[in-house]
Design a protein around this motif. Structure first.
Motif, PDB file in Angstrom:
ATOM      1  N   ASP A   1     -31.304 -62.370 -41.933  1.00 35.55           N
ATOM      2  CA  ASP A   1     -30.361 -62.373 -43.059  1.00 35.55           C
ATOM      3  C   ASP A   1     -28.951 -62.144 -42.508  1.00 35.55           C
ATOM      4  O   ASP A   1     -28.658 -61.089 -41.947  1.00 35.55           O
ATOM      5  CB  ASP A   1     -30.742 -61.260 -44.042  1.00 35.55           C
ATOM      6  N   ASP A   2     -28.083 -63.142 -42.667  1.00 32.40           N
ATOM      7  CA  ASP A   2     -26.729 -63.026 -42.131  1.00 32.40           C
ATOM      8  C   ASP A   2     -25.701 -62.679 -43.209  1.00 32.40           C
ATOM      9  O   ASP A   2     -24.497 -62.755 -42.977  1.00 32.40           O
ATOM     10  CB  ASP A   2     -26.318 -64.320 -41.418  1.00 32.40           C
ATOM     11  N   VAL A   3     -26.181 -62.304 -44.404  1.00 32.62           N
ATOM     12  CA  VAL A   3     -25.303 -61.924 -45.508  1.00 32.62           C
ATOM     13  C   VAL A   3     -25.421 -60.431 -45.799  1.00 32.62           C
ATOM     14  O   VAL A   3     -24.424 -59.701 -45.842  1.00 32.62           O
ATOM     15  CB  VAL A   3     -25.616 -62.754 -46.770  1.00 32.62           C
ATOM     16  N   VAL A   4     -26.641 -59.973 -46.009  1.00 30.32           N
ATOM     17  CA  VAL A   4     -26.919 -58.547 -46.223  1.00 30.32           C
ATOM     18  C   VAL A   4     -27.814 -58.084 -45.072  1.00 30.32           C
ATOM     19  O   VAL A   4     -28.990 -58.460 -45.013  1.00 30.32           O
ATOM     20  CB  VAL A   4     -27.614 -58.304 -47.578  1.00 30.32           C
ATOM     21  N   PRO A   5     -27.291 -57.311 -44.151  1.00 27.54           N
ATOM     22  CA  PRO A   5     -28.089 -56.916 -42.983  1.00 27.54           C
ATOM     23  C   PRO A   5     -29.380 -56.199 -43.366  1.00 27.54           C
ATOM     24  O   PRO A   5     -29.429 -55.430 -44.337  1.00 27.54           O
ATOM     25  CB  PRO A   5     -27.143 -55.977 -42.217  1.00 27.54           C
ATOM     26  N   VAL A   6     -30.428 -56.460 -42.583  1.00 26.07           N
ATOM     27  CA  VAL A   6     -31.735 -55.861 -42.841  1.00 26.07           C
ATOM     28  C   VAL A   6     -31.678 -54.340 -42.798  1.00 26.07           C
ATOM     29  O   VAL A   6     -32.535 -53.650 -43.376  1.00 26.07           O
ATOM     30  CB  VAL A   6     -32.774 -56.418 -41.845  1.00 26.07           C
ATOM     31  N   GLU A   7     -30.667 -53.778 -42.135  1.00 26.95           N
ATOM     32  CA  GLU A   7     -30.526 -52.327 -42.078  1.00 26.95           C
ATOM     33  C   GLU A   7     -30.410 -51.699 -43.462  1.00 26.95           C
ATOM     34  O   GLU A   7     -30.734 -50.512 -43.632  1.00 26.95           O
ATOM     35  CB  GLU A   7     -29.316 -51.948 -41.218  1.00 26.95           C
TER      36      GLU A   7
ATOM     37  N   ILE B   1     -22.678 -51.594 -42.471  1.00 28.25           N
ATOM     38  CA  ILE B   1     -23.769 -52.510 -42.827  1.00 28.25           C
ATOM     39  C   ILE B   1     -23.651 -53.052 -44.245  1.00 28.25           C
ATOM     40  O   ILE B   1     -24.483 -53.849 -44.681  1.00 28.25           O
ATOM     41  CB  ILE B   1     -25.151 -51.841 -42.662  1.00 28.25           C
ATOM     42  N   ALA B   2     -22.638 -52.640 -44.987  1.00 29.34           N
ATOM     43  CA  ALA B   2     -22.511 -53.065 -46.385  1.00 29.34           C
ATOM     44  C   ALA B   2     -22.190 -54.548 -46.483  1.00 29.34           C
ATOM     45  O   ALA B   2     -21.568 -55.132 -45.588  1.00 29.34           O
ATOM     46  CB  ALA B   2     -21.422 -52.250 -47.080  1.00 29.34           C
ATOM     47  N   HIS B   3     -22.600 -55.158 -47.599  1.00 32.32           N
ATOM     48  CA  HIS B   3     -22.121 -56.499 -47.925  1.00 32.32           C
ATOM     49  C   HIS B   3     -20.685 -56.344 -48.413  1.00 32.32           C
ATOM     50  O   HIS B   3     -20.451 -55.718 -49.452  1.00 32.32           O
ATOM     51  CB  HIS B   3     -23.000 -57.136 -49.002  1.00 32.32           C
ATOM     52  N   PRO B   4     -19.703 -56.888 -47.700  1.00 33.85           N
ATOM     53  CA  PRO B   4     -18.296 -56.587 -48.016  1.00 33.85           C
ATOM     54  C   PRO B   4     -17.893 -56.947 -49.441  1.00 33.85           C
ATOM     55  O   PRO B   4     -17.190 -56.173 -50.110  1.00 33.85           O
ATOM     56  CB  PRO B   4     -17.520 -57.416 -46.986  1.00 33.85           C
ATOM     57  N   GLY B   5     -18.322 -58.120 -49.928  1.00 37.56           N
ATOM     58  CA  GLY B   5     -17.926 -58.538 -51.267  1.00 37.56           C
ATOM     59  C   GLY B   5     -18.483 -57.637 -52.346  1.00 37.56           C
ATOM     60  O   GLY B   5     -17.762 -57.242 -53.276  1.00 37.56           O
ATOM     61  N   SER B   6     -19.749 -57.281 -52.232  1.00 39.52           N
ATOM     62  CA  SER B   6     -20.355 -56.388 -53.225  1.00 39.52           C
ATOM     63  C   SER B   6     -19.682 -55.026 -53.197  1.00 39.52           C
ATOM     64  O   SER B   6     -19.409 -54.430 -54.244  1.00 39.52           O
ATOM     65  CB  SER B   6     -21.857 -56.238 -52.956  1.00 39.52           C
ATOM     66  N   ARG B   7     -19.410 -54.520 -52.000  1.00 43.65           N
ATOM     67  CA  ARG B   7     -18.775 -53.214 -51.863  1.00 43.65           C
ATOM     68  C   ARG B   7     -17.386 -53.215 -52.493  1.00 43.65           C
ATOM     69  O   ARG B   7     -17.019 -52.287 -53.221  1.00 43.65           O
ATOM     70  CB  ARG B   7     -18.690 -52.840 -50.378  1.00 43.65           C
ATOM     71  N   ARG B   8     -16.627 -54.259 -52.239  1.00 43.80           N
ATOM     72  CA  ARG B   8     -15.270 -54.331 -52.783  1.00 43.80           C
ATOM     73  C   ARG B   8     -15.276 -54.426 -54.307  1.00 43.80           C
ATOM     74  O   ARG B   8     -14.512 -53.735 -54.992  1.00 43.80           O
ATOM     75  CB  ARG B   8     -14.550 -55.542 -52.195  1.00 43.80           C
ATOM     76  N   LEU B   9     -16.142 -55.268 -54.856  1.00 43.21           N
ATOM     77  CA  LEU B   9     -16.169 -55.434 -56.309  1.00 43.21           C
ATOM     78  C   LEU B   9     -16.748 -54.210 -57.014  1.00 43.21           C
ATOM     79  O   LEU B   9     -16.408 -53.924 -58.158  1.00 43.21           O
ATOM     80  CB  LEU B   9     -16.968 -56.689 -56.671  1.00 43.21           C
ATOM     81  N   LEU B  10     -17.605 -53.474 -56.318  1.00 43.34           N
ATOM     82  CA  LEU B  10     -18.189 -52.276 -56.899  1.00 43.34           C
ATOM     83  C   LEU B  10     -17.234 -51.093 -56.836  1.00 43.34           C
ATOM     84  O   LEU B  10     -17.041 -50.380 -57.834  1.00 43.34           O
ATOM     85  CB  LEU B  10     -19.495 -51.931 -56.186  1.00 43.34           C
ATOM     86  N   LEU B  11     -16.616 -50.886 -55.680  1.00 45.75           N
ATOM     87  CA  LEU B  11     -15.884 -49.644 -55.430  1.00 45.75           C
ATOM     88  C   LEU B  11     -14.402 -49.843 -55.133  1.00 45.75           C
ATOM     89  O   LEU B  11     -13.682 -48.844 -54.988  1.00 45.75           O
ATOM     90  CB  LEU B  11     -16.528 -48.899 -54.255  1.00 45.75           C
TER      91      LEU B  11
END
Length: 332
Positions: free
Chosen positions: A271-277, A228-238
């Motif tokens: 929301d089709d960018v950051v899932p509501v989950e 459920i992660a936002h892929p871009g944020s996850r990649r740039l963070l971790l």
């Protein structure tokens, strides 16, 4: 929340003695495009780090601002390469004693200036709140603190707001946090890891609490679970391939303490960018720890609606819903 009032008084006095230094702050992010008419731009800023931000990358970064709007009446700026993290200040004509630290989004690629920053700052100031828009350092830009660098700046910002409470006629116990998208991850990291030491103290301000009185992560990036992660944020963070342990450590739903502040959660189900989950998981974690939480889900709104893109939709009601809730959560 307990504030060390002796430390606060000493810090405020020191601030007054250093007034000459406080005037020489880094200006807000600028772009070449002329400003939209009728929209007040902030002129007051607060640099977070008097001797420069810790853990400077090499080679050095250069701050850049992109103007993404093609409409002469609307600005949509984004800043990256931030080397001097700072807050832009929106002072109300009649302060009500409350303050809000705003962390705009940008997918950890950049920090948006207008849509989730200045527009919200103006809205809050018009209603008596002193607003501080934080331009935080980005985790993918090689800072020594790595994925903690936005949290480092958010903790420091909260402490500086309290350190200078008298300068802004605010109550140091009424400082809230609000963040959007990846800035919602910064907000939720602050509201769950406010007491975690992530930097070495540099002055009297760092003796103060970084815990917000209440927190509002809006359509936030929360979980680093790839499902459920936002892929871009996850990649740039971790990075490209974080371990399960890293993913958990930087997912605020996994780090909620029992003394976390009350939370206001908001998301659009389409929301089709950051899932509501993401928001659902944070709510479940807060409830499990007995932390007060109010959640609003809207059928329509998409991602990144802020104020401007909510007009004419039911989700347009969200700022007043937050304001009514904030009165019950200690912000007043």
């Amino acid at each position: 929340m307990t504030i060390d009032r002796r430390s606060l008084l000493g810090a405020s006095l020191a601030t007054g003695l250093a007034a000459g230094t406080l005037r020489a702050q880094t200006p807000p992010p600028q772009a070449q495009k002329a400003q939209a008419p009728g929209l007040p731009q902030p002129t007051e800023t607060i640099d977070l780090w008097p001797a420069g931000a810790p853990g400077v990358p090499s080679p050095a970064l250069a701050e850049k601002v992109d103007e993404r709007s093609t409409d002469s009446l609307v600005t949509d700026r984004a800043v990256y390469g931030i080397t001097r993290p700072r807050m832009a200040v929106f002072r109300p004509d009649r302060p009500n004693g409350g303050a809000v630290l705003i962390t705009p989004g940008g997918g950890y690629r950049w920090v948006v200036v207008d849509k989730e920053g200045y527009e919200m700052g103006r809205w809050l100031a018009a209603r008596g709140f002193t607003a501080f828009v934080l331009f935080y350092r980005l985790p993918g830009e090689r800072w020594a603190a790595g994925p903690d660098v936005p949290l480092v700046d958010a903790q420091r910002a909260m402490r500086l707001i309290r350190h200078r409470a008298r300068d802004f006629a605010i109550d140091p116990e009424r400082v809230a946090a609000m963040g959007f998208s990846a800035g919602g991850h910064v907000c939720a990291s602050l509201s769950t890891r406010f007491a975690v030491p992530v930097y070495q103290p540099v002055d009297a301000a760092d003796r103060l609490s970084a815990r917000p009185v209440c927190a509002a992560p809006i359509y936030p990036v929360i979980s680093m679970d790839p499902a459920i992660a936002h892929p871009g944020s996850r990649r740039l963070l971790l990075g490209e391939n974080p371990s399960p342990g890293q993913a958990m450590a930087w997912s605020p739903d996994q780090t909620v303490p029992a003394d976390a502040p009350p939370h206001f959660l908001l998301h659009a189900e389409d929301d089709d960018v950051v899932p509501v989950e993401n928001t659902l998981r944070l709510r479940a974690a807060l409830k499990a720890r007995g932390v007060p939480v109010e959640m609003h889900l809207f059928a329509h709104g998409g991602h990144g609606f802020g104020l401007r893109k909510s007009l004419g939709k039911p989700v347009e009601a969200w700022p007043e819903l937050w304001r009514a809730w904030a009165r019950t959560a200690g912000l007043g």
